[in-house]
Design an enzyme around this catalytic site. Structure first.
Site, short mmCIF file in Angstrom:
data_model
loop_
_atom_site.label_atom_id
_atom_site.label_comp_id
_atom_site.label_asym_id
_atom_site.label_seq_id
_atom_site.Cartn_x
_atom_site.Cartn_y
_atom_site.Cartn_z
N GLY A 285 -33.38 23.62 2.75
CA GLY A 285 -33.19 22.27 3.09
C GLY A 285 -34.53 21.54 3.45
N GLU A 327 -34.44 29.91 2.94
CA GLU A 327 -34.11 29.59 1.74
C GLU A 327 -34.63 28.29 1.13
OE1 GLU A 327 -29.72 29.95 1.67
OE2 GLU A 327 -29.67 31.99 2.34
N PRO A 328 -35.72 28.44 0.91
CA PRO A 328 -36.59 27.32 0.43
C PRO A 328 -36.26 27.18 -1.11
CG PRO A 328 -38.36 28.88 0.65
CD PRO A 328 -37.08 29.44 1.42
N GLY A 329 -35.90 25.94 -1.81
CA GLY A 329 -35.92 25.91 -3.14
C GLY A 329 -36.82 24.58 -3.53
N ARG A 371 -30.46 12.56 -9.93
CA ARG A 371 -30.54 12.15 -8.83
C ARG A 371 -30.55 10.89 -8.11
NH1 ARG A 371 -33.80 13.45 -5.47
NH2 ARG A 371 -32.78 14.37 -3.69
N CYS A 402 -25.86 4.58 -21.77
CA CYS A 402 -24.96 3.20 -21.75
C CYS A 402 -24.17 3.32 -20.37
CB CYS A 402 -23.99 3.51 -22.69
SG CYS A 402 -22.80 1.90 -23.21
N GLU A 403 -25.26 3.22 -19.30
CA GLU A 403 -24.80 3.01 -17.75
C GLU A 403 -25.77 2.05 -17.17
OE1 GLU A 403 -22.20 4.20 -16.26
OE2 GLU A 403 -21.52 5.42 -17.77
N TYR A 432 -33.48 20.31 -9.02
CA TYR A 432 -32.14 19.74 -9.43
C TYR A 432 -32.26 18.62 -10.55
CZ TYR A 432 -31.47 21.85 -4.74
OH TYR A 432 -31.46 22.51 -3.65
#
Length: 477
Positions: A285, A327-329, A371, A402-403, A432
């Site tokens: 995190g 757990e770094p990502g 995101r 189309c949003e 991500y």
């Protein structure tokens, strides 16, 4: 309390200046260095990464494209490995995973955390050492557990009583006497717990408060009971407790409360179950800089703070310090990748009160970066293909889908003369973005193009229309 302006929001002070933290730059061509990978630089307004000018990259590989800076990725991975010496550093594969990245991690001595059968397949295909793999997930299938056990993953992080039962039943024969060959060692297991700590992060990515799907509650006693069941299963080897408090965290204060509660349970397990667990996982995190408002800590600062917290709590509880893992990502891959887009249209939109906003539409959007829409995330951007003499203009970078919510960068100061055909690059898209990319509106997912020493190499190729139709059984052969 702020109040609305009687003539409409556009007349309020600062209404069209963007968020409070966004400052108009003296030079809208300049890079904010700490938002980009370490090899990113501009010359005459042209952005290069890994020594590759992005206009050249787009001419060869097309746009949009994710651009992965190999030197930056590996430097960040090694920085965590070295700063957390004595820990087990697990790269969180959910942030972004492919066989190339898995091989880099293996070569640089990191471990790998996976949370699905697909991610486990990538690790296997890459030849990643299975004893250095951890398998997460709140709903692992029996088939996934069977495969993990067969491959010899180093640890399974259990998340429910049902999973403990399935894993215990699956592994029991492995430790029983087998006349046809030697018995297998028990499978290493960590118990994921919720410590009741909610880090300062978005509601949707905070993962240690009680009312959520992950882990066993410490407060309710479920966590202690889960430990008892794992310890009693002959095919399982209890390694320790796992805690994860959220994402995009910039200091160690949240870890302090969580570590205190998790280590208190560690002490109870020693006293009441009669086993001193050898390990503890503090999760990941760790945040990155998406915009100028973000100020992430360096790995050595994080390591010093977290080690001091654990040492202090262990002394207070009179227990031996367990071997720690993290757990770094995002903190590794996030800044190592940017996304380059081509501008298609530029539109000035009239707002209430006579105000106007500039909308720059690019050839990607929420299909390659969900995101902003999903988490209300903030990003930055820069004009990547030329220098401009135009003054800065507050701009919104939007996608082609189309949003109405298809926004890539909500607010950024770009040169006021951005036009169709220009390239715009967005930093911090390594975590991500590709892993959550979709085929919404039947878009083709962009490639991941690696860069190093002035050369490009394809990490993941661009999808084709043939890929798009491959699962459509109605397509005639």
């Amino acid at each position: 309390m702020p109040t609305a302006h009687p003539s409409g929001w556009a007349h309020a002070d600062g209404a069209l200046r963007g968020p409070h933290w966004l400052r108009e730059p003296e030079d809208p061509n300049a890079l904010v260095a700490h938002l980009w990978s370490r090899t990113a630089a501009k010359s005459d307004g042209v952005l290069a990464v890994g020594g590759v000018p992005l206009p050249e990259l787009v001419r060869e590989h097309g746009s949009p494209a994710y651009v992965l800076d190999e030197d930056d990725f590996r430097a960040r991975a090694r920085a965590f490995r070295d700063a957390f010496a004595g820990y087990d550093v697990f790269y969180a594969g959910k942030a972004f995973l492919c066989t190339t990245v898995a091989r880099w991690l293996a070569e640089d001595g990191l471990n790998l955390d996976v949370c699905s059968g697909g991610e486990l397949t990538v690790a296997e295909r890459a030849g990643f050492p299975m004893e250095r793999v951890g398998f997460h997930g709140n709903n692992k299938t029996l088939g996934e557990l069977e495969r993990a056990v067969a491959l010899g993953v180093g640890r399974v992080i259990v998340d429910s009583f049902g999973e403990i039962e399935r894993l215990a039943e699956l592994t029991r024969p492995l430790v029983e006497e087998d006349p046809s060959g030697p018995s297998r060692d028990p499978v290493g297991v960590m118990v994921r717990v919720t410590a009741g700590v909610e880090a300062h992060t978005h509601e949707y990515i905070a993962t240690a408060h009680e009312d959520q799907k992950f882990g066993f509650s410490i407060a309710s006693g479920d966590a202690l009971e889960a430990v008892r069941r794992v310890h009693a299963a002959p095919g399982l080897r209890l390694l320790g407790l796992h805690s994860h408090i959220g994402s995009q965290i910039f200091d160690t204060s949240g870890f302090e409360v969580a570590a205190r509660r998790v280590l208190a349970l560690h002490a109870r397990v020693r006293d009441e179950v009669g086993v001193e667990m050898p390990e503890m996982d503090l999760g990941g995190g760790f945040g990155i800089a998406y915009t100028t408002q973000d100020d992430p800590a360096e790995p050595d600062v994080l390591a010093s703070g977290m080690s001091a917290i654990v040492a202090h709590e262990c002394r207070a509880l009179g227990i031996t310090e367990p071997r720690l893992s993290i757990e770094p990502g995002r903190a590794i891959v996030g800044p190592s990748m940017c996304t380059v887009y081509e501008v298609g249209t530029v539109k000035e939109v009239a707002l209430d009160g006579g105000a106007r906003r500039s909308y720059v539409s690019v050839d990607g959007g929420m299909s390659d970066n969900i995101r902003t829409a999903l988490y209300d995330a903030d990003y930055s951007a820069t004009l990547a293909s030329r220098a401009s003499q135009a003054p800065a203009s507050l701009t919104r970078v939007v996608g082609k889908h189309c949003e109405a919510g298809d926004i890539v960068v909500k607010d950024e100061f770009l040169p006021g003369d951005v036009r169709p055909g220009d390239l715009v690059a967005v930093p911090g898209t390594g975590a991500y973005c590709r892993s959550m990319a979709s085929n919404y509106n039947h878009a083709l997912r962009p490639p991941v193009i690696g860069v190093r020493d002035g050369k490009t190499f394809t990490v993941l190729r661009r999808e084709t229309e043939a890929d798009l139709l491959a699962t459509d059984v109605g397509v005639s052969s």
